[in-house]
Structure formats: C-alpha cells, structure tokens
Write a protein that holds these residues in place. Structure first.
Motif, PDB file in Angstrom:
ATOM      1  N   THR A 108      39.525  30.762  32.182  1.00 29.98           N
ATOM      2  CA  THR A 108      39.714  30.282  30.811  1.00 29.98           C
ATOM      3  C   THR A 108      40.961  29.419  30.621  1.00 29.98           C
ATOM      4  OG1 THR A 108      38.480  32.179  29.939  1.00 29.98           O
ATOM      5  CG2 THR A 108      39.924  31.000  28.404  1.00 29.98           C
ATOM      6  N   PRO A 109      42.143  29.822  31.117  1.00 29.93           N
ATOM      7  CA  PRO A 109      43.326  28.965  30.934  1.00 29.93           C
ATOM      8  C   PRO A 109      43.180  27.593  31.603  1.00 29.93           C
ATOM      9  CG  PRO A 109      43.964  31.182  31.588  1.00 29.93           C
ATOM     10  CD  PRO A 109      42.499  31.104  31.782  1.00 29.93           C
ATOM     11  N   LEU A 110      42.343  27.513  32.646  1.00 27.15           N
ATOM     12  CA  LEU A 110      42.172  26.251  33.366  1.00 27.15           C
ATOM     13  C   LEU A 110      41.276  25.272  32.618  1.00 27.15           C
ATOM     14  CD1 LEU A 110      41.634  27.711  36.961  1.00 27.15           C
ATOM     15  CD2 LEU A 110      43.764  26.886  35.940  1.00 27.15           C
ATOM     16  N   LEU A 111      40.631  25.731  31.557  1.00 20.93           N
ATOM     17  CA  LEU A 111      39.715  24.882  30.796  1.00 20.93           C
ATOM     18  C   LEU A 111      40.323  24.343  29.514  1.00 20.93           C
ATOM     19  CD1 LEU A 111      36.468  27.056  31.086  1.00 20.93           C
ATOM     20  CD2 LEU A 111      37.218  25.201  32.588  1.00 20.93           C
ATOM     21  N   GLU A 112      41.540  24.722  29.228  1.00 18.79           N
ATOM     22  CA  GLU A 112      42.117  24.421  27.924  1.00 18.79           C
ATOM     23  C   GLU A 112      42.338  22.946  27.673  1.00 18.79           C
ATOM     24  OE1 GLU A 112      45.605  26.784  27.640  1.00 18.79           O
ATOM     25  OE2 GLU A 112      44.515  28.661  27.280  1.00 18.79           O
ATOM     26  N   ASP A 113      42.459  22.127  28.719  1.00 18.85           N
ATOM     27  CA  ASP A 113      42.720  20.700  28.510  1.00 18.85           C
ATOM     28  C   ASP A 113      41.446  19.871  28.528  1.00 18.85           C
ATOM     29  OD1 ASP A 113      42.053  21.030  31.139  1.00 18.85           O
ATOM     30  OD2 ASP A 113      43.486  19.546  31.902  1.00 18.85           O
ATOM     31  N   SER A 114      40.282  20.508  28.600  1.00 23.01           N
ATOM     32  CA  SER A 114      39.033  19.767  28.809  1.00 23.01           C
ATOM     33  C   SER A 114      38.732  18.781  27.705  1.00 23.01           C
ATOM     34  CB  SER A 114      37.862  20.742  28.957  1.00 23.01           C
ATOM     35  OG  SER A 114      38.029  21.519  30.119  1.00 23.01           O
ATOM     36  N   LEU A 116      31.850  19.083  37.324  1.00 20.64           N
ATOM     37  CA  LEU A 116      32.096  19.224  38.759  1.00 20.64           C
ATOM     38  C   LEU A 116      33.592  19.176  39.074  1.00 20.64           C
ATOM     39  CD1 LEU A 116      29.222  16.930  40.082  1.00 20.64           C
ATOM     40  CD2 LEU A 116      29.312  19.434  40.200  1.00 20.64           C
ATOM     41  N   GLU A 117      34.311  18.328  38.367  1.00 17.66           N
ATOM     42  CA  GLU A 117      35.752  18.245  38.591  1.00 17.66           C
ATOM     43  C   GLU A 117      36.451  19.542  38.195  1.00 17.66           C
ATOM     44  OE1 GLU A 117      36.167  13.395  37.985  1.00 17.66           O
ATOM     45  OE2 GLU A 117      36.757  14.759  36.372  1.00 17.66           O
ATOM     46  N   LYS A 118      35.987  20.175  37.115  1.00 13.53           N
ATOM     47  CA  LYS A 118      36.568  21.455  36.709  1.00 13.53           C
ATOM     48  C   LYS A 118      36.307  22.535  37.755  1.00 13.53           C
ATOM     49  CE  LYS A 118      38.721  20.641  32.932  1.00 13.53           C
ATOM     50  NZ  LYS A 118      40.207  20.817  32.889  1.00 13.53           N
ATOM     51  N   LEU A 119      35.092  22.563  38.300  1.00 12.47           N
ATOM     52  CA  LEU A 119      34.795  23.548  39.340  1.00 12.47           C
ATOM     53  C   LEU A 119      35.669  23.315  40.572  1.00 12.47           C
ATOM     54  CD1 LEU A 119      30.888  23.829  39.201  1.00 12.47           C
ATOM     55  CD2 LEU A 119      32.594  25.327  38.144  1.00 12.47           C
ATOM     56  N   SER A 120      35.922  22.054  40.890  1.00 13.69           N
ATOM     57  CA  SER A 120      36.818  21.737  42.008  1.00 13.69           C
ATOM     58  C   SER A 120      38.209  22.307  41.757  1.00 13.69           C
ATOM     59  CB  SER A 120      36.908  20.218  42.189  1.00 13.69           C
ATOM     60  OG  SER A 120      37.886  19.879  43.146  1.00 13.69           O
ATOM     61  N   GLY A 121      38.732  22.078  40.554  1.00 13.07           N
ATOM     62  CA  GLY A 121      40.067  22.582  40.220  1.00 13.07           C
ATOM     63  C   GLY A 121      40.134  24.095  40.223  1.00 13.07           C
ATOM     64  N   ILE A 122      39.072  24.739  39.758  1.00 15.95           N
ATOM     65  CA  ILE A 122      39.044  26.210  39.734  1.00 15.95           C
ATOM     66  C   ILE A 122      39.103  26.761  41.155  1.00 15.95           C
ATOM     67  CG2 ILE A 122      37.589  28.217  39.215  1.00 15.95           C
ATOM     68  CD1 ILE A 122      36.572  26.573  36.758  1.00 15.95           C
ATOM     69  N   LEU A 123      38.310  26.188  42.054  1.00 12.04           N
ATOM     70  CA  LEU A 123      38.316  26.650  43.442  1.00 12.04           C
ATOM     71  C   LEU A 123      39.672  26.424  44.099  1.00 12.04           C
ATOM     72  CD1 LEU A 123      34.905  25.736  45.142  1.00 12.04           C
ATOM     73  CD2 LEU A 123      35.903  27.996  44.826  1.00 12.04           C
ATOM     74  N   ASN A 166      42.575  26.186  42.664  1.00 17.71           N
ATOM     75  CA  ASN A 166      43.533  27.120  42.073  1.00 17.71           C
ATOM     76  C   ASN A 166      43.352  28.524  42.647  1.00 17.71           C
ATOM     77  OD1 ASN A 166      45.404  26.339  39.578  1.00 17.71           O
ATOM     78  ND2 ASN A 166      43.643  24.946  39.617  1.00 17.71           N
ATOM     79  N   ALA A 167      42.120  28.923  42.859  1.00 15.93           N
ATOM     80  CA  ALA A 167      41.859  30.248  43.421  1.00 15.93           C
ATOM     81  C   ALA A 167      42.423  30.365  44.822  1.00 15.93           C
ATOM     82  CB  ALA A 167      40.357  30.524  43.421  1.00 15.93           C
ATOM     83  N   VAL A 168      42.256  29.324  45.624  1.00 13.49           N
ATOM     84  CA  VAL A 168      42.765  29.348  47.000  1.00 13.49           C
ATOM     85  C   VAL A 168      44.296  29.368  47.002  1.00 13.49           C
ATOM     86  CG1 VAL A 168      42.949  28.025  49.141  1.00 13.49           C
ATOM     87  CG2 VAL A 168      40.728  28.239  47.996  1.00 13.49           C
ATOM     88  N   VAL A 169      44.906  28.502  46.206  1.00 13.44           N
ATOM     89  CA  VAL A 169      46.374  28.429  46.164  1.00 13.44           C
ATOM     90  C   VAL A 169      46.977  29.752  45.688  1.00 13.44           C
ATOM     91  CG1 VAL A 169      48.314  27.364  44.961  1.00 13.44           C
ATOM     92  CG2 VAL A 169      46.490  25.926  45.886  1.00 13.44           C
ATOM     93  N   ASN A 170      46.316  30.391  44.718  1.00 14.35           N
ATOM     94  CA  ASN A 170      46.834  31.638  44.157  1.00 14.35           C
ATOM     95  C   ASN A 170      46.284  32.884  44.846  1.00 14.35           C
ATOM     96  OD1 ASN A 170      48.499  30.753  41.720  1.00 14.35           O
ATOM     97  ND2 ASN A 170      46.574  29.677  41.331  1.00 14.35           N
ATOM     98  N   GLN A 171      45.517  32.656  45.941  1.00 15.28           N
ATOM     99  CA  GLN A 171      44.923  33.768  46.702  1.00 15.28           C
ATOM    100  C   GLN A 171      44.145  34.718  45.784  1.00 15.28           C
ATOM    101  OE1 GLN A 171      45.231  34.497  50.505  1.00 15.28           O
ATOM    102  NE2 GLN A 171      44.999  32.358  49.878  1.00 15.28           N
ATOM    103  N   ARG A 172      43.335  34.116  44.947  1.00 13.66           N
ATOM    104  CA  ARG A 172      42.524  34.870  43.999  1.00 13.66           C
ATOM    105  C   ARG A 172      41.151  35.134  44.629  1.00 13.66           C
ATOM    106  NH1 ARG A 172      43.671  36.724  38.504  1.00 13.66           N
ATOM    107  NH2 ARG A 172      41.643  37.362  37.686  1.00 13.66           N
ATOM    108  N   LYS A 173      40.937  36.340  45.093  1.00 14.65           N
ATOM    109  CA  LYS A 173      39.684  36.669  45.776  1.00 14.65           C
ATOM    110  C   LYS A 173      38.497  36.694  44.821  1.00 14.65           C
ATOM    111  CE  LYS A 173      41.608  39.434  49.556  1.00 14.65           C
ATOM    112  NZ  LYS A 173      41.576  40.758  50.218  1.00 14.65           N
ATOM    113  N   LYS A 174      38.711  37.125  43.604  1.00 14.76           N
ATOM    114  CA  LYS A 174      37.631  37.203  42.626  1.00 14.76           C
ATOM    115  C   LYS A 174      37.909  36.221  41.494  1.00 14.76           C
ATOM    116  CE  LYS A 174      35.236  40.350  39.440  1.00 14.76           C
ATOM    117  NZ  LYS A 174      33.905  39.847  39.806  1.00 14.76           N
ATOM    118  N   ILE A 175      36.965  35.331  41.285  1.00 13.30           N
ATOM    119  CA  ILE A 175      37.083  34.357  40.205  1.00 13.30           C
ATOM    120  C   ILE A 175      36.333  34.903  38.994  1.00 13.30           C
ATOM    121  CG2 ILE A 175      36.558  32.000  39.473  1.00 13.30           C
ATOM    122  CD1 ILE A 175      36.719  31.123  42.369  1.00 13.30           C
ATOM    123  N   ASP A 176      37.051  35.155  37.918  1.00 14.55           N
ATOM    124  CA  ASP A 176      36.416  35.683  36.712  1.00 14.55           C
ATOM    125  C   ASP A 176      36.856  34.854  35.505  1.00 14.55           C
ATOM    126  OD1 ASP A 176      39.026  36.493  36.247  1.00 14.55           O
ATOM    127  OD2 ASP A 176      38.648  38.579  36.841  1.00 14.55           O
TER     128      ASP A 176
END
Length: 440
Positions: free
Chosen positions: A413-419, A389-396, A398-408
């Motif tokens: 993948t780069p956001l999961l590297e420290d898991s 759940l924390e990873k999904l929070s960070g992904i969302l 990051n998408a908003v901050v970077n104005q990423r309309k499509k999350i793919d």
C-alpha cells in the motif's frame, strides 16, 4: 552472466519467489527490439473491435476496402493517454497476420474457409524515427513495406511467399522466374491510369528488380539504406504503390498499414502543406492503394494536440477525433485493464514466462502476489497497463532490497501512494517536455 548478490545466503527472487529475474521493467515502454510478453487479453472487448473495424469490415467489401482510422487511448482516468499497449497491439498483430496471410485470425472470427482462401491479407507497422531518417509519411509507410517483406511466413518470409504465389500463376521456365515477375508487374502497373510513376527512374527500376528477385535481405537493405531521405520524402509513396501492385499480382486483396507516433510528423515536417497533400493524394486518390490499403494511426491526447491544427484543415483528411460519433466505425479506443480478471491474466503471463524451469513444487500462478494485491495495483493506476507493470516491478525490487519474504497489502500500500500523480504528469514531471517519449 549476472552477478550474485550476497544477501546473507538468501535468494528471494529465485528461492522464495521462484523467478529467474524480475519479469517487469522499471519502464515498460514498447520497443521493437525488446518487446516483452504479449497478452492480447488485456485489450478486452477492444481486441475484437480492432479486428472488426480494421480487418473484417474492409474484407466484407468487394471494391473499396480502405479505412483511415486510429487506435486511441482517451481514457478519462489518464490525462496523457500513454501506456495502453497501442504500439504492441499494432506491431504484434501485424506479425501474426503476416505469418499466414491472416488465415488463422479469420478462423477465430468464424470466417468460412472458402472466404479465407479468397481473401489473403498482410499488415505493416512503422513509426516516425528521426535517428533513421523516417521523418515523413512516405518514408514511414515505406518502412512498413520493409516490415511486411521481412516478416516471417511459415518457414520463409512474406517476400518469398508472395513470389511463390506469383510464380504459380505465371508458370515461367525455371531460372527465369524473376524476369517473368518483372514483366507481369510492369504490365500490372501500367494498367492503373491514375498511377503517375516513372518506371524508368533509376531508384524505381532498381526497387522493382529487387522486389521481383529472391534476395529479401538485399531488397530490405535497399529500402532502408540506399533510398535517400529526400527521395523517400518526395517519391516514397511511389514505392508503396508499386509494392501494393505486387501484392495484388500475388492475389493479396488487402493491406493495412499501422502508423505509430504520428505526433512526431509535426516535429519533423518542414513543409506540412506539401507533405499532407502528398499523403492525401497517395492514400485516397491513387490506385491500387486507394482501394486495397488502409491506414491506421496510433493516437493519444498529445498526438491529437500536435496534429489537430493541420490534419483536417489543410487537406481535409478524415477526422481521427474519437469524440465525434461519425468516426466510431474507424476508431478503436483502448480502455486499459477494466477488471481484475484482465489484470490477473497479464500478471500470470509475465510471471509464467520468468519462472525457474523444472520446479518440483506447485507454485500459485500469481505468486508472490495475490488477488488483493493485483486489484489494489490495478485500481491505483486506473487500469493503465504500463503503469500497472511498472508498479509490480517496483514492488518486487522493494521486496528483494528489504528482504521481504511475504508480499502483502501492508507492504504494498505505501508503494502505491504516488500512482495518481504519476498518471497525470508522467515520470518526467512535464508532459510538454520535448524529451518525453509521447509513446504508443
């Protein structure tokens, strides 16, 4: 009302992701006051195991219903064992059991209606909390008593529902119900020859009087505010025994107490040997508790390390080690998100609870994620629900901050590297730090 960020007219969270807010938290640590979305499906087979071991099996016995067990998370992929939803499971299922004395839960396990009517039960949740002076086992379990009393039961609370059950049997004249319950409870307490409670002790007598009257708020306030920490530590179980007798008088045949953060007892206890002797005698040797009450502790690796030196050495309390086969009937070991279906159900439920109401378009239940992203996140965190759940929070975020309309996957993948590193050492970097919430 929250401020509106100026993103060049683009509102990704609401306008593109169709969410009122980020449904997931940066830190998904359980809190009684902020519980979030409860999704029992994430416990998989262990959910039924939870009920089989801590409810159904005890209720199948005529006399000795007691279980002393544990809800564990010893998952090999997580060296710490935190974040598997143990606290939420124990807390929420207690709430739901208390709502109808376990009837709806027993029906889900195909228990006969006659057996359901004859076997009402309640459940309490408590945790060691230094800020509230809950630093001993008696104080913790007494707090679970307060939890039960104020739990909702239909259009009232458990306390009032219990009084109604007793009054129905006593048939006292109107206006004298409390006095009748008081006399009946004192008679019930005197029937237990091994129960060494001084009924004339000021605090004990006041507790009994308030328990028999109909002011639940005053009763709970008395338990939590007026009984001092020293009295709770030395005599707290006396109040628990009295409450259990009150339950028996109301026709309740079984109560299970879920005790969270047991490792904190090792930090707070000044005299472990004395406290453990009180615990053992109160749980295992004092009626009516020893036959009708179970005690289930929340456990993980740190908790075991904190208690293993004294738990079964000082007073020979039942082992809570999940590696010992003999303990298997008393241990539920949560495994986390073991497959993509469980991960998808969890995600969909969180997203659904935060969708913008009144949408006129059909939004895929996983939007703005897809099956591949959810599975990638699940695998990256080894199925740990909190980290998921924390990873999904960070992904969302990051998408908003970077104005990423499509999350793919390319974005995720780069956001999961420290898991994996986070799983081993935690966000704090030091698993032995006193500031770490060795939680749940």
């Amino acid at each position: 009302m929250a401020i509106k960020l100026n993103r060049n007219g683009k509102d990704l969270m609401g306008g593109t992701f169709f969410l009122k807010d980020n449904p997931f938290r940066t830190s998904e640590i359980f809190s009684v006051d902020r519980r979030g979305t409860y999704v029992p499906e994430i416990y998989g087979e262990q959910f039924n195991e939870f009920y089989n071991k801590f409810v159904l099996m005890p209720l199948s016995k005529d006399k000795n219903k007691q279980v002393i067990g544990a809800v564990w998370s010893s998952h090999a992929g997580d060296s710490v064992g935190k974040g598997y939803g143990k606290s939420f499971l124990m807390f929420q299922e207690s709430i739901e059991i208390n709502s109808d004395f376990g009837a709806s839960k027993l029906r889900k396990f195909d228990v006969d209606e006659k057996d359901i009517a004859e076997n009402p039960l309640v459940a309490g949740y408590c945790t060691f909390d230094q800020a509230k002076d809950v630093k001993s086992f008696p104080a913790a379990v007494l707090d679970a008593v307060a939890f039960i009393l104020e739990s909702k039961h239909g259009d009232r609370n458990v306390h009032l529902a219990l009084r109604e059950r007793i009054m129905k049997e006593l048939e006292e004249d109107k206006g004298f119900e409390s006095e009748g319950i008081f006399r009946a409870l004192q008679k019930e307490l005197r029937s237990f020859r091994g129960l060494n409670v001084q009924l004339t002790h000021a605090s004990v007598e006041r507790f009994i009087q308030k328990l028999c009257h109909d002011d639940t708020e005053e009763l709970v306030s008395f338990i939590r505010q007026e009984i001092g920490p020293r009295v709770k530590a030395s005599q707290g179980f006396n109040f628990v025994h009295i409450f259990n007798a009150f339950l028996a008088l109301a026709g309740i045949v079984y109560v299970v107490y879920f005790v969270d953060q047991i490792e904190n007892f090792a930090r707070f206890a000044r005299n472990k040997e004395r406290d453990l002797k009180i615990l053992r005698e109160s749980m295992c040797q004092t009626s009516p508790t020893d036959s009708m009450a179970s005690f289930v502790f929340q456990m993980h690796v740190h908790a075991l390390q904190a208690i293993e030196g004294w738990w079964d050495n000082i007073e020979h309390l039942p082992s809570l080690d999940p590696k010992k086969p003999i303990n298997s009937t008393r241990i539920v070991d949560l495994q986390g998100l073991t497959n993509k279906r469980e991960a998808q159900i969890l995600t969909k439920r969180y997203l659904a609870d935060n969708r913008i109401p009144g949408l006129k378009r059909n939004v895929p239940p996983l939007h703005p994620f897809d099956d591949a992203i959810i599975e990638a996140v699940r695998q990256a965190v080894n199925g740990n629900p909190r980290r998921f759940l924390e990873k999904l929070s960070g992904i969302l975020d990051n998408a908003v901050v970077n104005q990423r309309k499509k999350i793919d996957l390319a974005f995720v993948t780069p956001l999961l590297e420290d898991s994996n590193e986070d799983m081993l050492f935690g966000e704090e970097g030091n698993p032995d730090s006193d500031l770490v919430n060795l939680e749940r």
